[in-house]
Design a protein around this motif. Sequence first.
Motif, PDB file in Angstrom:
ATOM      1  N   LEU A  57       0.836  -1.198   0.000  1.00  0.00           N
ATOM      2  CA  LEU A  57       0.000   0.000   0.000  1.00  0.00           C
ATOM      3  C   LEU A  57       0.873   1.250   0.000  1.00  0.00           C
ATOM      4  N   LYS A  58       0.312   2.339  -0.484  1.00  0.00           N
ATOM      5  CA  LYS A  58       0.998   3.634  -0.425  1.00  0.00           C
ATOM      6  C   LYS A  58       1.251   3.964   1.044  1.00  0.00           C
ATOM      7  N   LYS A  59       2.429   4.523   1.338  1.00  0.00           N
ATOM      8  CA  LYS A  59       2.801   4.860   2.710  1.00  0.00           C
ATOM      9  C   LYS A  59       3.014   6.358   2.857  1.00  0.00           C
ATOM     10  N   ILE A  60       2.559   6.901   3.983  1.00  0.00           N
ATOM     11  CA  ILE A  60       2.743   8.317   4.294  1.00  0.00           C
ATOM     12  C   ILE A  60       3.268   8.423   5.723  1.00  0.00           C
ATOM     13  N   VAL A  61       4.373   9.144   5.881  1.00  0.00           N
ATOM     14  CA  VAL A  61       4.969   9.349   7.198  1.00  0.00           C
ATOM     15  C   VAL A  61       4.139  10.354   7.985  1.00  0.00           C
ATOM     16  N   ILE A  62       3.858  10.018   9.240  1.00  0.00           N
ATOM     17  CA  ILE A  62       3.152  10.937  10.138  1.00  0.00           C
ATOM     18  C   ILE A  62       4.187  11.871  10.760  1.00  0.00           C
ATOM     19  N   LYS A  63       4.032  13.153  10.477  1.00  0.00           N
ATOM     20  CA  LYS A  63       4.915  14.169  11.052  1.00  0.00           C
ATOM     21  C   LYS A  63       4.185  14.866  12.201  1.00  0.00           C
ATOM     22  N   LYS A  64       4.921  15.601  12.998  1.00  0.00           N
ATOM     23  CA  LYS A  64       4.365  16.235  14.200  1.00  0.00           C
ATOM     24  C   LYS A  64       3.215  17.191  13.920  1.00  0.00           C
ATOM     25  N   ASP A  65       3.185  17.763  12.719  1.00  0.00           N
ATOM     26  CA  ASP A  65       2.173  18.786  12.424  1.00  0.00           C
ATOM     27  C   ASP A  65       1.009  18.264  11.570  1.00  0.00           C
ATOM     28  N   ILE A  66       0.888  16.945  11.431  1.00  0.00           N
ATOM     29  CA  ILE A  66      -0.187  16.386  10.611  1.00  0.00           C
ATOM     30  C   ILE A  66      -1.399  16.047  11.482  1.00  0.00           C
ATOM     31  N   GLY A  67      -2.564  16.447  11.001  1.00  0.00           N
ATOM     32  CA  GLY A  67      -3.815  16.120  11.656  1.00  0.00           C
ATOM     33  C   GLY A  67      -4.842  15.694  10.620  1.00  0.00           C
ATOM     34  N   TRP A  68      -6.008  15.277  11.107  1.00  0.00           N
ATOM     35  CA  TRP A  68      -7.117  14.926  10.221  1.00  0.00           C
ATOM     36  C   TRP A  68      -8.281  15.809  10.623  1.00  0.00           C
ATOM     37  N   CYS A  69      -8.732  16.659   9.717  1.00  0.00           N
ATOM     38  CA  CYS A  69      -9.742  17.670  10.033  1.00  0.00           C
ATOM     39  C   CYS A  69     -11.099  17.038  10.342  1.00  0.00           C
ATOM     40  N   ASP A  70     -11.613  17.336  11.544  1.00  0.00           N
ATOM     41  CA  ASP A  70     -12.963  16.898  11.899  1.00  0.00           C
ATOM     42  C   ASP A  70     -13.855  18.103  12.221  1.00  0.00           C
ATOM     43  N   ASP A  71     -13.430  19.253  11.724  1.00  0.00           N
ATOM     44  CA  ASP A  71     -14.167  20.509  11.900  1.00  0.00           C
ATOM     45  C   ASP A  71     -15.194  20.637  10.774  1.00  0.00           C
ATOM     46  N   VAL A  72     -16.470  20.461  11.112  1.00  0.00           N
ATOM     47  CA  VAL A  72     -17.527  20.465  10.091  1.00  0.00           C
ATOM     48  C   VAL A  72     -17.660  21.813   9.380  1.00  0.00           C
ATOM     49  N   ASN A  73     -17.080  22.859   9.950  1.00  0.00           N
ATOM     50  CA  ASN A  73     -17.155  24.178   9.325  1.00  0.00           C
ATOM     51  C   ASN A  73     -15.948  24.499   8.445  1.00  0.00           C
ATOM     52  N   SER A  74     -15.037  23.548   8.345  1.00  0.00           N
ATOM     53  CA  SER A  74     -13.828  23.783   7.555  1.00  0.00           C
ATOM     54  C   SER A  74     -13.977  23.252   6.136  1.00  0.00           C
ATOM     55  N   LYS A  75     -13.325  23.930   5.186  1.00  0.00           N
ATOM     56  CA  LYS A  75     -13.293  23.437   3.806  1.00  0.00           C
ATOM     57  C   LYS A  75     -12.464  22.158   3.711  1.00  0.00           C
ATOM     58  N   ASP A  76     -11.676  21.869   4.737  1.00  0.00           N
ATOM     59  CA  ASP A  76     -10.822  20.675   4.760  1.00  0.00           C
ATOM     60  C   ASP A  76     -11.430  19.524   5.559  1.00  0.00           C
ATOM     61  N   TYR A  77     -12.734  19.610   5.851  1.00  0.00           N
ATOM     62  CA  TYR A  77     -13.404  18.558   6.629  1.00  0.00           C
ATOM     63  C   TYR A  77     -13.108  17.177   6.043  1.00  0.00           C
ATOM     64  N   ASN A  78     -12.737  16.261   6.901  1.00  0.00           N
ATOM     65  CA  ASN A  78     -12.419  14.862   6.593  1.00  0.00           C
ATOM     66  C   ASN A  78     -11.273  14.730   5.591  1.00  0.00           C
TER      67      ASN A  78
END
Length: 156
Positions: free
Chosen positions: A61-82
């Motif tokens: 599978l494709k791999k992505i390194v988790i860096k200290k500044d990475i998050g997953w947006c769960d803010d329903v008011n954000s354009k970056d939701y999910n």
Amino acid sequence: MFIVLKNKNTLLFNEFEFKCCIGTNGLTSNKIEGDKKTPKGTYNLGPVYFRKDRVIPSTNLKKIVIKKDIGWCDDVNSKDYNKPIIIKHGIKCEKLYRKSRIYDLLILINYNTPNPKKNKGSAIFLHLTKDYKKTLGCIGINKKDFEILLKIINKK
């Protein structure tokens, strides 16, 4: 090939059975942000995210390194939701770089992607667990089983 949630305690892949845990409030066909339920349905898997200071996954599978500044947006008011984001003040998100080890390895479950509907749920992952405590809506399996799954699963 499918990874199947047989019941709230068992994940199946081919002839392999893995003990797992799911959302505190069980399964749902009508996921709502924050309901602590695991969504029912058929979903593709996304990439493997990992903490390279703790583990290097062996997978096709494709791999992505988790860096200290990475998050997953769960803010329903954000354009970056999910979606994955660089953590900024004022945006609610699930931090992927944690002291706890549950996100040392995770696979994105492509639920409510790529065009997310607001408030239908976000950050649904297959991630690590040590104690099989209920999740906020994800599926948890132990590290040994996760590593086995990574070796036998393919991009299809």
